[in-house]
Design a protein around this motif. Structure first.
Motif: not given
Length: 300
Positions: A152-153, A277
């Motif tokens: 997710t990074q 993000d």
């Protein structure tokens, strides 16, 4: 931010003296504006505006509430604009987590150079071979070797083709001789890096010409969880190290270290800039990313 929007609708209605005019100015329907006013009044438990089909007027409570709402809106708008200005311009404070070796010997002098052309940059450099969790720790970006385990990074490649190589000081080679192949490493004092309590003593190699792949378990009298300490030991002649080529390029150029078994490729050690993000890829981070990509390319 729904409560903020409701307060904005109440304030605009009071200032314009018309619910329909307020709705048009905010590009919403009169029914949506009316519902917002109802929510505000329910929240403060008071009638704020007396409405009829042709006019409206503020109650005593409404006049008091309006004054505070105008002040709150002004502060919220200033806060929003200030935050956007930081994100829009390549300036501000950037908290960077980086490994000790790369950070101390390459990144720190590079940042000095960057700040001469961008004096508005403020850098907080966190040197640690502990792998920072950009999701949980108070860092803006991490610069690390290897693809982050958390998919997710956001990982931006800085030096995707970087590899580990064997290296030693000329003095050590003169005393101990040079191994002909990685298989000979079992007869040499090897300097190992530690991750936590685990010693990285399995070194991987590939000889494309001979189609030979080797995983060698090495040993030695010095191990450290600080990559720069391993580098310093190698320079001082204590043994053979298995280092990222980026970390020791300047040492190779200066002759403080020499590459050993150069016909064998070490494992890939790509360097990445990692953020939690995509919205953190601000103009400041983008300037740093492009600068570091250029610097890393110059070392290859």
């Amino acid at each position: 931010m729904k409560a903020f929007k409701d307060i904005e609708i109440f304030t605009r209605t009071a200032e314009l003296g018309s619910l329909s005019k307020a709705a048009r100015s905010l590009d919403i329907t009169p029914s949506a504006a009316s519902a917002a006013l109802k929510r505000v009044e329910e929240d403060v438990d008071a009638l704020l505006i007396v409405r009829s089909t042709r006019s409206l007027r503020l109650t005593q409570e409404g006049t008091l509430y309006l004054r505070y709402c105008q002040q709150a809106l002004k502060l919220m708008i200033e806060a929003r604009d200030a935050t956007r200005s930081i994100h829009a311009a390549p300036g501000g404070t950037l908290r960077v987590s980086v490994s000790s070796d790369f950070g101390r010997n390459l990144l720190a002098p590079w940042l000095d150079e960057l700040q001469t052309t961008h004096p508005e940059f403020q850098i907080r450099l966190i040197l640690s071979d502990h792998v920072s969790n950009v999701m949980k720790e108070e860092v803006d970006i991490a610069i690390r070797y290897g693809v982050p385990p958390d998919s997710t990074q956001i990982a931006v490649p800085l030096a995707p083709d970087n590899r580990r190589i064997l290296c030693a000081s000329p003095d050590f080679i003169a005393r101990a001789g040079q191994p002909a192949t990685p298989y000979d490493l079992v007869n040499y004092n090897c300097l190992c890096f530690m991750v936590g309590e685990r010693v990285h003593d399995q070194w991987h190699f590939l000889n494309r010409q001979k189609q030979d792949e080797a995983m060698i378990t090495v040993s030695g009298n010095c191990s450290s969880n600080d990559g720069d300490m391993v580098r310093r030991w190698a320079i001082s002649g204590k043994g053979i190290a298995y280092k990222s080529k980026l970390d020791i390029t300047e040492d190779l150029r200066a002759g403080r270290l020499v590459q050993v078994c150069s016909e064998w490729q070490g494992e890939v050690a790509p360097l990445y800039l990692v953020v939690a993000d995509r919205r953190q890829l601000s103009p400041l981070v983008r300037v740093l990313k492009e600068f570091l990509q250029h610097k890393c390319a110059g070392l290859s």
